[in-house]
Design an enzyme around this catalytic site. Structure first.
Site, short mmCIF file in Angstrom:
data_model
loop_
_atom_site.label_atom_id
_atom_site.label_comp_id
_atom_site.label_asym_id
_atom_site.label_seq_id
_atom_site.Cartn_x
_atom_site.Cartn_y
_atom_site.Cartn_z
N SER A 97 -20.78 15.29 -22.20
CA SER A 97 -19.80 15.06 -21.14
C SER A 97 -18.95 16.30 -20.87
O SER A 97 -19.42 17.29 -20.35
CB SER A 97 -18.92 13.86 -21.48
OG SER A 97 -18.04 13.56 -20.42
N ASP A 236 -16.18 15.19 -14.28
CA ASP A 236 -16.51 15.80 -15.57
C ASP A 236 -18.02 16.07 -15.61
O ASP A 236 -18.72 15.86 -14.62
CB ASP A 236 -16.02 14.95 -16.74
CG ASP A 236 -16.69 13.58 -16.83
OD1 ASP A 236 -17.52 13.25 -15.94
OD2 ASP A 236 -16.39 12.84 -17.78
N ASP A 238 -20.84 14.82 -16.92
CA ASP A 238 -21.86 13.81 -16.61
C ASP A 238 -21.38 12.86 -15.52
O ASP A 238 -21.97 11.81 -15.30
CB ASP A 238 -22.27 13.04 -17.86
CG ASP A 238 -21.11 12.29 -18.51
OD1 ASP A 238 -19.95 12.66 -18.29
OD2 ASP A 238 -21.38 11.31 -19.25
N ASP A 240 -19.23 10.59 -15.00
CA ASP A 240 -18.82 9.19 -15.09
C ASP A 240 -17.30 9.05 -14.92
O ASP A 240 -16.78 7.94 -14.86
CB ASP A 240 -19.27 8.54 -16.40
CG ASP A 240 -18.76 9.26 -17.64
OD1 ASP A 240 -18.12 10.33 -17.52
OD2 ASP A 240 -19.01 8.76 -18.76
#
Length: 451
Positions: A97, A236, A238, A240
């Site tokens: 992440s 961010d 990834d 999510d």
């Protein structure tokens, strides 16, 4: 193997010192042994170690007879979508992440994109790796490469609404995974997208993709001002999590974003149930009440919130940390849906996020989350108990859902300890009284810091 790589909700560590291809390979063996899936999806982020990890993970899964669908470079929500949309038995996302490029990790779900954490399987997977006693299947599983995002993009566009305004939007993927999805969405959007830090690059040349860090907010804010944009949006690594900046380049506090999302979701789904966390509640609860929704409080953390949403059939849940969860997305978090919803909010509210946030800041002043590192010999529980004893005599209500929250009437505070380090997290909010909020914030910090 360093067992500290097993966190509450995922596996994460430095590469290769803590996490390497051998461990990832065995994770595939253990995941297959634990879940006994027939077919799973895997995806990976932009880090240099992600593709080698995908190869090792695929080897472990297929040797146990599991069929693998490799969806390639993707965000976590694309992995979730692949699992629930195709009725797969599970999925594994290779990502760390927002952590620096030297880190990587594994985020795991079962059917319907239900997360696997320490309380529902991650400990079992860890123990299977430790035992290292696997029996390979007689017939290896197959591998399907499917990088087609058509179904996912079509699904996202359901949340677009009737947007017609030609908004200028600065978008900052932070050199993470969001840019390819934004480019596929772009032809369907009525707005002008202005990209910064677009190219997926696991070395993160412009800093780690974590817009929660104050030092990482400047680039999006400055670009929003420089381009005279209506709004800035950052994700961010990834994607999510999704973060917003008003036309003045100001970072919008997560508590205000959650309230706007609640309003948008309840307008679409009148009288529905909304799950919320206890850190900051005045604004959220007032919004739920305004639209005749039903509030349900839940401990922070995606595994807790997703399960609670399923339990009460909630339409939405939000965290001030910028995770937004949607029933229509299999109760999972999506930074892209949050982006599209925010643009619809701008559409309905005249396109001026600055005025909206100014109003919120007057009606519901908040401290923002203040993290205080304690001295090595300090006990976080002792500090929290000290705070409780100090304020309980003035309390009109106390809640212990997550840490403890004390309602003092027109001001409320929530204090929690961090899970993995001697850290105290404080949030204070008030109803229209910034001076009172600041006074109680300082009062609490004096106790936490021993002043």
């Amino acid at each position: 193997m360093n067992l500290d790589i097993f966190k509450a909700y995922d596996v994460r560590g430095r590469v290769p010192a803590e996490l390497n291809e051998d461990i990832v390979y065995k994770y595939g063996l253990a995941f297959a042994t634990f879940l006994k899936p027939k077919k799973v999806a895997i995806a990976y982020d932009v880090r240099p170690s992600s593709i080698p990890f995908a190869t090792a993970l695929t080897k472990g899964l297929t040797q146990m007879g599991v069929d693998v669908v490799n969806i390639g470079l993707a965000g976590s929500e694309e992995l979730y979508f692949a699992v629930f949309n195709n009725n797969l038995d599970g999925g594994i996302m290779i990502t760390a992440s927002h952590n620096p490029s030297i880190y990587n990790g594994l985020k795991t779900v079962r059917e319907k994109a239900i997360p696997i954490g320490s309380e529902n399987g991650l400990e079992d997977i860890k123990n299977l790796i430790i035992e290292d006693n696997f029996t390979h299947a007689k017939t290896e599983g197959t591998v399907e490469i499917n990088h087609d995002k058509t179904d996912y993009i079509r699904f996202l566009l359901k949340f677009l609404g009737n947007s017609t305004n030609k908004f200028k939007v600065v978008v900052n993927p932070g050199n993470g995974c969001a840019a390819p999805v934004l480019r596929l969405l772009e032809p369907h959007l009525p707005w002008e997208l202005i990209f910064i830090n677009e190219t997926p690059d696991g070395s993160f040349p412009n800093g780690v993709p974590n817009p929660m860090l104050v030092e990482n907010q400047k680039s999006t804010g400055d670009a929003t001002i420089a381009n005279n944009a209506h709004i800035g949006v950052a994700w961010d690594g990834d994607f999510d999590r999704c973060f917003f900046f008003d036309s003045k380049g100001r970072f919008v506090e997560g508590a205000y974003v959650v309230s706007l999302m609640v309003e948008a979701m309840l307008q679409r789904n009148p009288k529905a149930t909304v799950v919320h966390e206890p850190r900051v509640t005045f604004n959220v609860l007032d919004t739920i009440d305004e639209y005749d929704g039903t509030p349900v409080v839940c401990k922070s953390g995606h595994a807790f919130l997703k399960q609670r949403m399923r339990d009460v059939d909630a339409i939405y849940a939000g965290e001030i940390s910028a995770h937004h969860y949607f029933k229509d997305f299999s109760f999972s978090d999506s930074g892209m849906i949050a982006f599209l919803l925010m643009m619809q909010i701008l559409e309905t509210k005249g396109g001026d996020l600055t005025n909206i946030i100014n109003k919120y800041e007057m009606q519901y002043p908040i401290s923002g989350e203040i993290n205080t590192a304690l001295k090595p010999d300090s006990n976080p529980d002792d500090k929290i108990n000290q705070l409780y004893r100090h304020f309980k005599g003035r309390a009109k209500g106390v809640d212990t859902t997550d840490g403890f929250s004390i309602d003092l009437g027109d001001v409320r505070l929530n204090v929690r300890k961090a899970n993995t380090e001697p850290l105290i997290r404080l949030n204070v909010e008030s109803r229209g009284n910034r001076a009172l909020m600041e006074s109680v914030t300082q009062e609490a910090l004096n106790i936490i810091r021993g002043e």
